[in-house]
Enzyme design. Structure first.
Site, PDB file in Angstrom:
ATOM      1  N   LYS A  74      -7.548   3.553   8.769  1.00 18.57           N
ATOM      2  CA  LYS A  74      -8.638   3.209   7.850  1.00 18.57           C
ATOM      3  C   LYS A  74      -9.977   3.195   8.573  1.00 18.57           C
ATOM      4  O   LYS A  74     -10.992   3.622   8.025  1.00 18.57           O
ATOM      5  CB  LYS A  74      -8.383   1.845   7.205  1.00 18.57           C
ATOM      6  CG  LYS A  74      -7.317   1.889   6.123  1.00 18.57           C
ATOM      7  CD  LYS A  74      -7.238   0.566   5.393  1.00 18.57           C
ATOM      8  CE  LYS A  74      -6.170   0.590   4.321  1.00 18.57           C
ATOM      9  NZ  LYS A  74      -5.927  -0.719   3.741  1.00 18.57           N
ATOM     10  N   LYS A  83       1.548  11.004  -0.749  1.00 20.02           N
ATOM     11  CA  LYS A  83       2.040   9.828  -1.475  1.00 20.02           C
ATOM     12  C   LYS A  83       1.317   9.703  -2.826  1.00 20.02           C
ATOM     13  O   LYS A  83       0.126  10.012  -2.928  1.00 20.02           O
ATOM     14  CB  LYS A  83       1.732   8.607  -0.612  1.00 20.02           C
ATOM     15  CG  LYS A  83       2.510   7.378  -0.964  1.00 20.02           C
ATOM     16  CD  LYS A  83       2.247   6.289   0.065  1.00 20.02           C
ATOM     17  CE  LYS A  83       2.733   4.954  -0.468  1.00 20.02           C
ATOM     18  NZ  LYS A  83       2.439   3.858   0.430  1.00 20.02           N
ATOM     19  N   LYS A 131      -3.276   6.342  -7.246  1.00 22.02           N
ATOM     20  CA  LYS A 131      -4.150   6.418  -8.414  1.00 22.02           C
ATOM     21  C   LYS A 131      -5.475   7.106  -8.059  1.00 22.02           C
ATOM     22  O   LYS A 131      -6.013   7.885  -8.832  1.00 22.02           O
ATOM     23  CB  LYS A 131      -4.400   5.007  -8.933  1.00 22.02           C
ATOM     24  CG  LYS A 131      -4.969   4.982 -10.324  1.00 22.02           C
ATOM     25  CD  LYS A 131      -5.020   3.592 -10.871  1.00 22.02           C
ATOM     26  CE  LYS A 131      -5.769   3.596 -12.185  1.00 22.02           C
ATOM     27  NZ  LYS A 131      -5.954   2.254 -12.714  1.00 22.02           N
TER      28      LYS A 131
END
Ligand code: SF4
Length: 340
Positions: A115, A197, A200
């Site tokens: 991240k 993966k 949304k």
């Protein structure tokens, strides 16, 4: 001291309406676990603010995540469902754990490195995320945590923090259990575009509560075996995401039929997807009906989350009373101090 009833804690990010990847990867297991364990299920909104976000959206997404969990089968009469920020002891315990966690251990966490690489400026909260995760679990002194593969490293850190705190403050009678990974039959689901993966944010997901027409509009063009170009080409089901979705939503007999028809070019991919769609509908239609019922009852979700937070806080406050007493910290106002 071990608890009489085994206890689990698990959290989910408030990403709004959940998708079938969330369901098959975690929630389906929670629905089963809630009948065997004393279960604390949490919408972890404090974790969601470690990256940039819009405050009004966060409130909506938290509410929608709760609607999805209830519609998927989390039963508030047997499980405690609540929102993390409604129980301030999570961050209180996280601060305490921050004081005993070496910086190097946090910097080595794979998720932090991933991240951090994607952001220009990295907040300290992103680095300390696994410490808050340890506090989430240990606040309830949970024995077990249902985790996905990508969370195993964080769970190991939680175990290490429990060991370290016990060794430092309660060497003769460990207070925190070392939480174990609860092995549950969960599935890692790829996105419909086959690129990674299901998520949304990338638009490759199927929402748990999405209308059937919208689901079919996404399923119809979904990626299949790339080598099966014409209807007459035999396919390889194992490389096709649609085949793996059949395993999640259809019976073993149907899955065998799908594999056989694929390998022999016995049907086209659209027919195969129609059969998948029918299987999905058997699971998703009742969830949509439950969600409609939940939405028709004003204040119901708030009531469930309020009751859940009150139950969670009773346990959390007791943990903090013990922890603060042992560490020489002040008791919360109005709470009786611990007398050893
Ligand atoms: Fe995939 Fe089904 Fe097409 Fe085979 S027939 S490639 S399993 S969609």
């Amino acid at each position: 001291m071990a608890l009489a009833t085994p206890r689990v804690f698990s959290g989910i990010q408030p990403s709004g309406e959940l998708h079938i990847g969330n369901y098959l990867g975690a929630i389906q297991a929670w629905v089963e676990i809630q009948h065997r364990y004393e279960s604390f299920f949490c919408v972890v909104d404090y974790h969601a603010i470690t990256v940039p976000y819009a405050p009004p959206e966060l409130r909506t997404r938290t509410h929608e995540a709760a609607v999805s969990l209830l519609a998927a089968g989390i039963d508030p009469s047997v499980a405690t469902l609540f929102v993390q920020s409604a129980v301030p002891e999570h961050t209180e315990l996280a601060w305490i754990f921050n004081t005993i966690t070496p910086l190097g251990e946090l910097e080595r966490q794979t998720q932090f490195k991933d991240k951090a690489q994607r952001q220009e400026s990295v907040a300290a909260g992103l680095l300390n995320y696994p410490v808050l995760q340890a506090a989430d679990i240990l606040l309830y002194r949970a024995d077990s945590v249902p985790v996905g593969e990508d969370q195993v490293q964080h769970l190991e850190l939680s175990r290490e923090i429990a060991r370290r705190w016990n060794a430092r403050f309660r060497p003769d009678s460990p207070y925190f259990p070392e939480p174990k990974a609860l092995l549950t039959p969960t599935r890692r689901i790829m996105g419909l575009d086959g690129s990674g993966k299901m998520s949304k944010s990338t638009g490759n997901s199927v929402g748990l509560l999405e209308p059937p027409d919208d689901i079919w509009a996404k399923l119809r063009p979904a990626v299949t075996d790339p080598k099966r170009v014409r209807r007459t080409d035999p396919g390889t089901p194992e490389v096709c995401n649609i085949y793996h979705l059949h395993k999640a939503f259809n019976s073993e007999a149907t899955v065998e039929l799908v594999a056989e028809r694929c390998r022999t070019a016995g049907w086209g991919c659209i027919e195969c997807k129609q059969t998948l769609f029918e299987g999905m509908e058997r699971t998703l239609a009742p969830m949509r009906a439950r969600a409609a019922d939940i939405r028709s009852r004003p204040g119901h979700v708030e009531e469930v989350l309020g009751d859940g937070a009150a139950t969670a806080r009773r346990v959390a406050r007791e943990t903090m009373r013990e922890v603060k007493a042992v560490m020489g910290l002040a008791a919360e106002a109005g709470l009786r101090p611990h007398r050893p």
